[in-house]
Design a protein around this motif. Structure first.
Motif, short mmCIF file in Angstrom:
data_model
loop_
_atom_site.label_atom_id
_atom_site.label_comp_id
_atom_site.label_asym_id
_atom_site.label_seq_id
_atom_site.Cartn_x
_atom_site.Cartn_y
_atom_site.Cartn_z
N TYR A 1 0.83 -1.20 0.00
CA TYR A 1 0.00 0.00 0.00
C TYR A 1 0.87 1.25 0.00
O TYR A 1 0.61 2.20 -0.76
CB TYR A 1 -0.92 0.00 1.22
CG TYR A 1 -1.63 1.30 1.44
CD1 TYR A 1 -2.67 1.70 0.61
CD2 TYR A 1 -1.27 2.15 2.49
CE1 TYR A 1 -3.34 2.91 0.80
CE2 TYR A 1 -1.92 3.36 2.69
CZ TYR A 1 -2.95 3.73 1.85
OH TYR A 1 -3.60 4.93 2.03
N PHE A 2 1.91 1.26 0.84
CA PHE A 2 2.76 2.45 0.93
C PHE A 2 3.47 2.72 -0.40
O PHE A 2 3.62 3.88 -0.79
CB PHE A 2 3.79 2.27 2.03
CG PHE A 2 3.20 2.10 3.41
CD1 PHE A 2 2.03 2.75 3.77
CD2 PHE A 2 3.82 1.27 4.34
CE1 PHE A 2 1.49 2.59 5.03
CE2 PHE A 2 3.29 1.10 5.60
CZ PHE A 2 2.12 1.76 5.95
N THR A 3 3.92 1.68 -1.07
CA THR A 3 4.70 1.88 -2.29
C THR A 3 3.82 2.03 -3.53
O THR A 3 4.08 2.87 -4.39
CB THR A 3 5.67 0.71 -2.49
OG1 THR A 3 4.96 -0.53 -2.47
CG2 THR A 3 6.73 0.70 -1.40
N LEU B 1 -7.11 4.43 14.91
CA LEU B 1 -6.91 5.79 14.41
C LEU B 1 -5.72 5.85 13.46
O LEU B 1 -5.74 6.59 12.47
CB LEU B 1 -6.71 6.74 15.59
CG LEU B 1 -7.94 6.94 16.49
CD1 LEU B 1 -7.57 7.81 17.68
CD2 LEU B 1 -9.09 7.55 15.71
N ALA B 2 -4.67 5.09 13.75
CA ALA B 2 -3.50 5.08 12.88
C ALA B 2 -3.85 4.51 11.50
O ALA B 2 -3.43 5.05 10.46
CB ALA B 2 -2.38 4.26 13.51
N CYS C 1 -5.13 5.82 5.71
CA CYS C 1 -6.05 5.84 4.57
C CYS C 1 -6.20 7.24 3.98
O CYS C 1 -6.54 7.38 2.79
CB CYS C 1 -7.43 5.33 4.99
SG CYS C 1 -7.51 3.56 5.33
N LEU C 2 -5.96 8.27 4.78
CA LEU C 2 -6.28 9.63 4.38
C LEU C 2 -5.07 10.45 3.98
O LEU C 2 -5.21 11.64 3.67
CB LEU C 2 -7.01 10.35 5.54
CG LEU C 2 -8.32 9.70 5.99
CD1 LEU C 2 -8.86 10.42 7.21
CD2 LEU C 2 -9.34 9.69 4.86
N TYR D 1 -6.70 -1.42 -1.72
CA TYR D 1 -5.80 -1.26 -0.57
C TYR D 1 -6.45 -0.42 0.53
O TYR D 1 -6.26 -0.69 1.72
CB TYR D 1 -4.48 -0.63 -1.01
CG TYR D 1 -3.56 -1.59 -1.73
CD1 TYR D 1 -2.99 -2.67 -1.06
CD2 TYR D 1 -3.25 -1.42 -3.07
CE1 TYR D 1 -2.14 -3.54 -1.71
CE2 TYR D 1 -2.40 -2.29 -3.74
CZ TYR D 1 -1.85 -3.36 -3.05
OH TYR D 1 -1.01 -4.23 -3.69
N LEU D 2 -7.20 0.59 0.14
CA LEU D 2 -7.90 1.40 1.15
C LEU D 2 -8.92 0.57 1.91
O LEU D 2 -9.08 0.74 3.12
CB LEU D 2 -8.58 2.59 0.48
CG LEU D 2 -7.66 3.70 -0.03
CD1 LEU D 2 -8.46 4.75 -0.79
CD2 LEU D 2 -6.90 4.35 1.12
#
Length: 413
Positions: free
Chosen positions: A41-43, A93-94, A99-100, A171-172
């Motif tokens: 997701y990050f990449t 929350l993390a 996601c945002l 992924y979201l």
């Protein structure tokens, strides 16, 4: 012909023990989703460079290492139920924050919060395990570890569907599922009865950090915790870069490891019911890791079918050592901690494991992958020597703290 019954994971009786197990299962399912899909997701979805993701996760891990003792102390003094629910809420929350956001610095902030929440959860949960585990909190902790493995495996399966789709929206959804699992787990934890903290007693505040035998034990457990990266970092690279093993063998390694842990972790913990037994379990695990590393060192150049056979045999031996180490650690981490500071001591003990898991990949790649077979033997010898040192440290701790030794055979009814 009647087939023999397969072993199954026992379910705790209804009540707080089952509630805590359900919360653990739900939370670890969400963590399994995050663990499996987060880097992709990050990449791929956030567009961050792999090098920056690596730096960010390393920083997040370092921040998380320092949080265990304070959060454990908070659980001791302010109540474990609320403190544990707080860590789960922070994780939710993390995930929502990830996601945002798209930039590196927001990613670093939310990834650090996620790492802190994950690493401090066991410390905040420690007094609950101690209380509801009765005479054998280590056995109940072993049960929760089996539940953890089931949850992570289920989360990995769920993540596979989103990864197969591969879109940003997919992924979201995965991150949202992870956030929802943590939030639901926090709600489940609040169904537990409020557990009042025990009297703090007299003496200095941060007693865990001044307990030299326990600090030494934490360090030794941290060295042994490097073994958790053997199957997740060293073996995949070793199989795919130095052997003729098929790619599916990497998945087979994790499947065999998870199945053995789920079936046998609780059983192994039942016989490890004194500090002495815990120290001896570490010694046995060190020799098991040495044996498995010796098997892994022989794989290069062998035919593919033989590589698969030997690597799975090595995984069985390694997992037996993993079960012994975990069971011994559960017993020692509870038995050698004063009852009024269980959370603080659990937080400290978790720092050792966190350190080992953090430095493990780099160390194992440098020794086992770059050096080859001699590196595998060096790693195995490191585990064996570390395991041999633990019983002596246990005796030192018992002499220094005058910890009463429970009689073996006391099992919850």
């Amino acid at each position: 012909m009647r087939l023999p019954r397969l072993p199954r994971l026992p379910v705790p009786e209804s009540g707080p023990r089952r509630v805590l197990a359900v919360a653990t299962a739900v939370n670890m399912t969400g963590y399994g989703v995050y663990l499996t899909a987060s880097v992709l997701y990050f990449t791929r979805a956030m567009g961050l460079a792999a090098s920056r993701v690596g730096i960010g996760l390393t920083v997040a891990g370092a921040v998380a290492l320092a949080a265990g003792v304070p959060v454990g102390h908070l659980a001791d003094r302010r109540g474990a139920r609320g403190s544990y629910a707080l860590t789960l809420t922070a994780a939710a929350l993390a995930m929502a924050g990830l996601c945002l956001t798209r930039g590196f610095w927001p990613f670093l902030v939310f990834a650090s919060v996620a790492a802190v929440a994950q690493s401090t959860g066991p410390a905040a949960r420690g007094p609950l395990v101690k209380h509801y585990g009765g005479e054998r909190p280590a056995e109940y902790r072993a049960y929760l570890r089996a539940v953890t493995n089931i949850g992570i495996a289920l989360g990995a399966v769920l993540a596979g569907f989103g990864i197969q789709i591969g879109t940003r929206r997919a992924y979201l959804v995965l991150l949202a599922v992870s956030a929802a699992c943590s939030a639901v787990a926090a709600g489940v934890v609040m169904l537990l009865p409020a557990l009042p903290p025990e009297p703090a007693g007299r003496g200095r505040r941060w007693i865990a950090l001044r307990d030299r035998p326990y600090l030494a034990l934490t360090l030794l457990d941290g060295v042994m915790a490097i073994q958790f990266r053997v199957l997740t970092a060293a073996i995949p690279l070793w199989l795919l870069s130095r052997t003729h093993a098929p790619r599916w063998s990497v998945s087979a390694v994790m499947l065999v490891n998870t199945a053995i842990v789920v079936v046998f972790q609780v059983r192994a913990s039942r016989s490890i019911d004194t500090p002495k037994a815990g120290g001896l379990a570490f010694r046995r695990s060190g020799f098991a890791f040495l044996a498995s590393c010796a098997i892994f060192s022989t794989l290069s150049g062998l035919p593919g079918w033989l590589v698969v056979t030997l690597v799975l045999a090595g995984v069985v031996v390694h997992t037996v050592g993993e079960i012994w180490q975990s069971a011994g650690g559960f017993e020692l981490s509870f038995a050698l901690a004063p009852s009024h500071a269980v959370g603080q001591y659990q937080g400290l003990f978790g720092m050792g494991m966190g350190l080992g898991v953090t430095i493990g990949p780099g160390l194992l790649i440098g020794l086992c992958i770059d050096w080859g077979a001699p590196g595998w033997w060096a790693v195995g010898a490191m585990f064996a020597v570390t395991g041999l040192a633990v019983p002596a440290v246990v005796r030192w701790s018992e002499r220094r703290l005058a910890v009463p030794v429970r009689q073996p055979g006391l099992v919850d009814r």
